[in-house]
Write a protein that holds these residues in place. Structure first.
Motif, PDB file in Angstrom:
ATOM      1  N   VAL A   1       0.867  -1.164   0.000  1.00 25.34           N
ATOM      2  CA  VAL A   1       0.000   0.000   0.000  1.00 25.34           C
ATOM      3  C   VAL A   1       0.911   1.225   0.000  1.00 25.34           C
ATOM      4  CG1 VAL A   1      -0.220   0.026   2.520  1.00 25.34           C
ATOM      5  CG2 VAL A   1      -1.936   1.188   1.111  1.00 25.34           C
ATOM      6  N   GLY A   2       0.557   2.208  -0.830  1.00 22.07           N
ATOM      7  CA  GLY A   2       1.372   3.411  -0.917  1.00 22.07           C
ATOM      8  C   GLY A   2       0.524   4.600  -1.315  1.00 22.07           C
ATOM      9  N   GLU A   3       1.111   5.780  -1.210  1.00 22.03           N
ATOM     10  CA  GLU A   3       0.401   6.986  -1.615  1.00 22.03           C
ATOM     11  C   GLU A   3       0.252   7.004  -3.139  1.00 22.03           C
ATOM     12  OE1 GLU A   3       1.593  10.714   0.055  1.00 22.03           O
ATOM     13  OE2 GLU A   3       2.544   9.739   1.775  1.00 22.03           O
ATOM     14  N   VAL A   4      -0.874   7.501  -3.610  1.00 27.07           N
ATOM     15  CA  VAL A   4      -1.142   7.557  -5.041  1.00 27.07           C
ATOM     16  C   VAL A   4      -0.112   8.479  -5.707  1.00 27.07           C
ATOM     17  CG1 VAL A   4      -2.826   8.173  -6.824  1.00 27.07           C
ATOM     18  CG2 VAL A   4      -3.608   7.142  -4.664  1.00 27.07           C
ATOM     19  N   GLY A   5       0.518   7.986  -6.755  1.00 25.95           N
ATOM     20  CA  GLY A   5       1.506   8.782  -7.482  1.00 25.95           C
ATOM     21  C   GLY A   5       2.896   8.757  -6.890  1.00 25.95           C
TER      22      GLY A   5
ATOM     23  N   GLN B   1      -2.485   7.375   8.529  1.00 25.62           N
ATOM     24  CA  GLN B   1      -3.124   8.643   8.200  1.00 25.62           C
ATOM     25  C   GLN B   1      -4.303   8.388   7.259  1.00 25.62           C
ATOM     26  OE1 GLN B   1      -2.357  11.672   9.470  1.00 25.62           O
ATOM     27  NE2 GLN B   1      -0.791  10.638  10.712  1.00 25.62           N
ATOM     28  N   PRO B   2      -5.481   8.979   7.536  1.00 27.90           N
ATOM     29  CA  PRO B   2      -6.615   8.812   6.625  1.00 27.90           C
ATOM     30  C   PRO B   2      -6.281   9.385   5.242  1.00 27.90           C
ATOM     31  CG  PRO B   2      -7.301   9.783   8.706  1.00 27.90           C
ATOM     32  CD  PRO B   2      -5.809   9.819   8.691  1.00 27.90           C
ATOM     33  N   GLY B   3      -6.974   8.852   4.205  1.00 27.22           N
ATOM     34  CA  GLY B   3      -6.792   9.363   2.862  1.00 27.22           C
ATOM     35  C   GLY B   3      -6.975   8.277   1.825  1.00 27.22           C
ATOM     36  N   THR B   4      -6.751   8.637   0.555  1.00 27.43           N
ATOM     37  CA  THR B   4      -6.861   7.684  -0.548  1.00 27.43           C
ATOM     38  C   THR B   4      -5.484   7.129  -0.864  1.00 27.43           C
ATOM     39  OG1 THR B   4      -8.768   8.862  -1.454  1.00 27.43           O
ATOM     40  CG2 THR B   4      -7.597   7.368  -2.934  1.00 27.43           C
ATOM     41  N   TYR B   5      -5.390   5.802  -0.909  1.00 28.75           N
ATOM     42  CA  TYR B   5      -4.124   5.120  -1.139  1.00 28.75           C
ATOM     43  C   TYR B   5      -4.275   4.124  -2.285  1.00 28.75           C
ATOM     44  CZ  TYR B   5      -2.585   7.105   3.280  1.00 28.75           C
ATOM     45  OH  TYR B   5      -2.242   7.970   4.276  1.00 28.75           O
ATOM     46  N   GLU B   6      -3.158   3.474  -2.612  1.00 22.54           N
ATOM     47  CA  GLU B   6      -3.109   2.545  -3.725  1.00 22.54           C
ATOM     48  C   GLU B   6      -2.591   1.212  -3.245  1.00 22.54           C
ATOM     49  OE1 GLU B   6      -1.927   3.789  -8.115  1.00 22.54           O
ATOM     50  OE2 GLU B   6      -0.147   3.277  -6.951  1.00 22.54           O
ATOM     51  N   LEU B   7      -3.359   0.160  -3.471  1.00 20.60           N
ATOM     52  CA  LEU B   7      -2.874  -1.206  -3.283  1.00 20.60           C
ATOM     53  C   LEU B   7      -2.154  -1.611  -4.562  1.00 20.60           C
ATOM     54  CD1 LEU B   7      -6.014  -2.786  -1.594  1.00 20.60           C
ATOM     55  CD2 LEU B   7      -3.852  -2.238  -0.475  1.00 20.60           C
ATOM     56  N   ARG B   8      -1.028  -2.334  -4.436  1.00 16.52           N
ATOM     57  CA  ARG B   8      -0.215  -2.649  -5.597  1.00 16.52           C
ATOM     58  C   ARG B   8       0.264  -4.089  -5.576  1.00 16.52           C
ATOM     59  NH1 ARG B   8       3.683   2.473  -4.126  1.00 16.52           N
ATOM     60  NH2 ARG B   8       2.290   4.156  -4.811  1.00 16.52           N
ATOM     61  N   TYR B   9       0.348  -4.689  -6.774  1.00 16.51           N
ATOM     62  CA  TYR B   9       1.076  -5.944  -6.942  1.00 16.51           C
ATOM     63  C   TYR B   9       2.440  -5.547  -7.501  1.00 16.51           C
ATOM     64  CZ  TYR B   9       2.172 -10.833  -7.916  1.00 16.51           C
ATOM     65  OH  TYR B   9       2.758 -12.083  -7.911  1.00 16.51           O
ATOM     66  N   VAL B  10       3.508  -5.862  -6.777  1.00 19.02           N
ATOM     67  CA  VAL B  10       4.856  -5.424  -7.153  1.00 19.02           C
ATOM     68  C   VAL B  10       5.736  -6.637  -7.408  1.00 19.02           C
ATOM     69  CG1 VAL B  10       6.824  -3.985  -6.534  1.00 19.02           C
ATOM     70  CG2 VAL B  10       4.546  -3.420  -5.644  1.00 19.02           C
ATOM     71  N   LEU B  11       6.292  -6.717  -8.628  1.00 21.48           N
ATOM     72  CA  LEU B  11       7.299  -7.745  -8.914  1.00 21.48           C
ATOM     73  C   LEU B  11       8.587  -7.393  -8.174  1.00 21.48           C
ATOM     74  CD1 LEU B  11       6.895  -8.197 -12.785  1.00 21.48           C
ATOM     75  CD2 LEU B  11       5.748  -9.454 -10.947  1.00 21.48           C
ATOM     76  N   ASP B  12       9.224  -8.406  -7.613  1.00 23.57           N
ATOM     77  CA  ASP B  12      10.494  -8.143  -6.922  1.00 23.57           C
ATOM     78  C   ASP B  12      11.540  -7.586  -7.886  1.00 23.57           C
ATOM     79  OD1 ASP B  12      12.437  -8.430  -4.663  1.00 23.57           O
ATOM     80  OD2 ASP B  12      13.334  -9.867  -6.051  1.00 23.57           O
TER      81      ASP B  12
END
Length: 810
Positions: A585-589, A612-623
């Motif tokens: 999970v990370g901040e958008v952008g 912290q509340p807000g809009t975030y991004e779930l990601r599939y990340v290749l190593d």
């Protein structure tokens, strides 16, 4: 000094009528360097005495003035003053002005001459300036040019220059130029008497015809010129011509007359002199030979030796610091090799790498003098190589050799026209030895190379041919997949199979061929056309390629649309599950990840949400390359957290704090100073509700906090006032040293509080007893008599909340 006055007066002969005598200004150096001493007397004092005596002998009808420079300000090139304008009856004024000079500043020598010329109205009347200076010009960039302009603009302007106690070559050249450009004379003087002699020459020989004198010092009669520093002094009956002038040879202008020249060989600290006469017949050359007996030495070695061999050389001699025994070419001053005599006799000396006639020499380091020599003939050496006629590129072939095997000799392979090498192996590694062939096909030479001078002693031609290699792999593969690549190739040490972009020399991923066949190679993460390669480790030479197409991955993520801050969210994923792939999970952008879980830990992956509340991004990340191949938005919502507790609590007490919150793993309730990030004490929420939190030992206003373990995020606070606690004692006023007394106490009695006896003013304690051991406690007194303190310590921070004095007697 009286004779100086007389000589200067000759410059102004009484036979001339007053109106015929040119107006004259004496320009005197008042710069800081005039504090320099001659025979213990400051030069300014000498000058003041000379001028004072001089003024008593001048004719009354001589118009004379005085200009001084450098006498009022430090560092000011404008510090020039015509103290007394040229006029009749100026002797007393000049004497008074000269007596008051205190040298201070710079040396604007040229501008002072210009100022004097202007004071003399040199463009209207005949004018003479007599400059006496002891230093180099420090202000005007070109004394010669300035003097030339004065001569061109003046009616009859002359500047006579006397260098007073000067050895600086630049200063001497500047002064000589001022005099020569204006038709004046230049002389040097080391003291008052020589100054008088110089003025005498100026007076009696206003038009001197000079010849060029060349002065040379040699190591011996008929020997070579000395290359070390040589200082020259040349004098005549009229005084010093040059003093300690450096160079060899030097050239100076000389008038007719008799002279004495002295040469000093600086490094040897010896001097030689000679006398000579100059006539108008032409230029003269004066040669001074030095005849210094050299120490005795001998050197003995073999009559012959092969090239590069190390021979023993016996010697006798002074063995001075850094003396050495050398082998040199006959007739040459340098050496090929050497060993210091401090290594003993006999010593080892390596012969040159080229055959020929040479000399063994004992060389005195002081002056590089050859004290003894002996001939030695250096002969060739037969060296052979045994090598195959052909080899494959990159192949390690066996080379046999017959040679001297000197230290760091080596066998190399190189192109015939190349002085360097492609590859090499030291002969010390054995015979035969392995030598790696170049990565490019062609005709090469195998060489036996002596390390000394990189001298080639033997050569053998070898033809290096190309080799065939091949690759077997699928035509396409999924992004990031690890595929099997079969290969056919030499499998040299550290050869590898790589994948890279077409047309690019670098690679993305690789696997060594020694790891097996097929090689398992990880594909790039970006779809597109790529190149599989067989790469020789040597020179990264590519000997086989095959195209492969990388296709995109199908990856999805499924998770709730919202989640509370800090919550652990289950994220269902579909993807390749490569080793160390992860869901984050990370901040958008933003490229950074806040929290993550490896896909190998299971499906769904459990990921902690940000604090912290807000809009975030779930990601599939290749190593590999941290390539993001799928995303999904998630909204992180605030959480409601409360704290309930009394408004006040005694210092050090345990306070029950009721909380309502998420109770995530390792969340805790803390007490902290208001406005500070750190915690004084805390208790984990998992330990129960209410949480029992120990209050600080120092009274004051504090903050109760609910703290998420993740990022130490404070999500709720409550103010609590910590009130003071105190303690009192019941104990005798005195006690005997070493005795044990009863000390009754009144205090909070917290766990591990203790009663102690301490030295007054010291933070530590001598003896103590815990309060939980009873009331009163039995406290042992110190062994030394004196006044002490009984103290009540809170265990927390060793805080003292009560004390009482006690006297310990013997």
């Amino acid at each position: 000094m009286r004779c100086l006055a007389l000589l200067l007066s000759l410059l102004l002969p009484a036979t001339l009528a007053a109106q015929d005598r040119p107006n004259t200004i004496l320009v005197l150096d008042g710069s800081g360097s005039m504090w320099g001493q001659i025979d213990g007397v400051p030069k300014i004092t000498i000058a003041q005495d000379v001028v004072t005596d001089l003024l008593q002998t001048l004719p009354a009808d001589q118009r004379l003035g005085l200009t001084v420079y450098g006498h009022r300000e430090r560092g000011n090139c404008s510090d020039i003053e015509t103290v007394v304008a040229p006029d009749l009856n100026t002797r007393d004024a000049i004497a008074q002005a000269v007596a008051g000079i205190s040298p201070l500043g710079k040396t604007p020598m040229t501008d002072a001459v210009i100022a004097a010329a202007n004071a003399l109205r040199y463009t209207e009347d005949s004018a003479t300036v007599i400059l006496v200076s002891d230093g180099v010009e420090t202000c005007n960039p070109d004394p010669c040019a300035a003097a030339r302009l004065l001569e061109e603009a003046g009616i009859d302007f002359t500047a006579h220059v006397i260098g007073f106690d000067i050895s600086d070559a630049e200063a001497l050249a500047q002064m000589r130029c001022i005099a020569e450009e204006t038709g004046g004379t230049f002389r040097t003087a080391r003291d008052a008497d020589e100054l008088a002699a110089a003025l005498s020459v100026i007076t009696e020989e206003p038009e001197i015809i000079t010849v060029n004198g060349t002065f040379r010092a040699t190591e011996s009669a008929g020997g070579l010129s000395i290359t070390d520093d040589v200082l020259w002094s040349v004098t005549s009956d009229a005084g010093v011509i040059v003093d300690d002038m450096a160079g060899n040879p030097i050239n100076i202008d000389l008038a007719e007359g008799s002279y004495r020249a002295t040469a000093t060989w600086v490094v040897k600290e010896v001097s030689e002199d000679t006398t000579f006469t100059v006539s108008s017949g032409g230029d003269v050359t004066v040669t001074i030979p030095f005849d210094i007996p050299l120490p005795q030495a001998t050197v003995t070695g073999p009559a012959s030796a092969v090239i590069g061999d190390t021979v023993q050389v016996a010697w006798s001699g002074p063995n001075a610091a850094r003396d050495y025994i050398a082998v040199s070419e006959v007739g040459e001053r340098g050496y090929v090799n050497y060993s210091y005599t401090q290594d003993g006799s006999p010593l080892d000396l390596q012969m040159p790498p080229e055959p020929g006639s040479y000399e063994l020499r004992y060389i005195l380091n002081d002056g590089n003098e050859v004290l003894a020599s002996a001939p030695i003939e250096v002969t060739p050496l037969a060296v052979n190589l045994i090598a195959p006629d052909t080899a494959a590129i990159g192949e390690t072939v066996t080379i046999g050799w017959d040679g001297p095997d000197y230290a760091r000799d080596y066998i190399s392979v190189a192109r015939p026209d190349d002085r360097g090498y492609e590859n090499y192996t030291y002969t010390a590694r054995g015979n035969p030895l392995g030598l790696e062939m170049p990565a490019e096909p062609g005709t090469y030479e195998v060489r036996y190379v002596m390390n000394q001078g990189s001298t080639v002693l033997a050569r053998a031609t070898i033809t290096v041919s190309d080799i065939k290699a091949g690759l077997v792999a699928p035509d396409e593969a999924t992004a990031g997949a690890t595929i099997a690549v079969g290969w056919d190739g030499p499998d040299y040490a550290r050869d590898y199979i790589a994948v890279g972009e077409v047309g690019e020399g670098s690679y993305i991923n690789y696997t060594y061929t020694q790891q097996g066949n097929p090689a398992m190679v990880e594909m790039p993460t970006d779809p597109g056309s790529y190149e599989l390669r067989y790469v020789l480790n040597q020179d990264r030479e590519v000997i086989a390629t095959r195209m492969i197409t990388i296709t995109p991955l199908a990856v999805t993520l499924d998770a709730p649309d919202t989640a509370p801050v800090g919550a652990a969210v289950a994220v269902t994923w579909q993807g390749p599950d490569y080793t160390r792939d992860f869901i984050s999970v990370g901040e958008v952008g933003e490229g950074a990840n806040i929290n993550y879980a490896y896909t190998q830990q299971g499906n769904p992956a459990v990921v902690d949400m940000p604090t912290q509340p807000g809009t975030y991004e779930l990601r599939y990340v290749l190593d590999q390359d941290r390539e993001v191949v799928a995303t999904r938005l998630i909204t992180v919502t605030p959480i409601a957290v409360t704290l309930d507790a009394p408004d006040t609590a005694p210092a050090g007490s345990e306070l029950a704090v009721t909380w309502d919150g998420p109770d995530y793993s390792r969340d805790y309730i803390a007490v902290s100073e208001v406005g500070e990030r750190g915690n004084v004490n805390y208790a984990y929420t998992q330990q129960g509700n209410p949480a029992i939190v120990e209050m600080p030992a120092i009274p004051g206003t504090y903050e109760l906090r609910y703290v998420l373990d993740q990022d130490r995020e404070v999500v709720a606070t409550r103010i609590v006032t910590v009130t003071p606690v105190s303690a009192d004692f019941m104990a005798p006023d005195t006690a005997r040293a070493g005795s044990t007394i009863d000390v009754g106490w009144a205090g909070p009695g917290y766990a591990r509080d203790f009663v102690a006896i301490s030295e007054i003013g010291e933070s530590g304690y001598i003896n103590y007893r815990y309060t939980n051991s009873g009331n009163p406690v039995q406290l042992e007194m110190p062994e030394a008599a004196g006044t002490y303190e009984i103290r009540y310590y809170l265990n927390q921070d060793r805080t003292v909340i009560g004390s009482r004095l006690i006297t310990v007697t013997q």
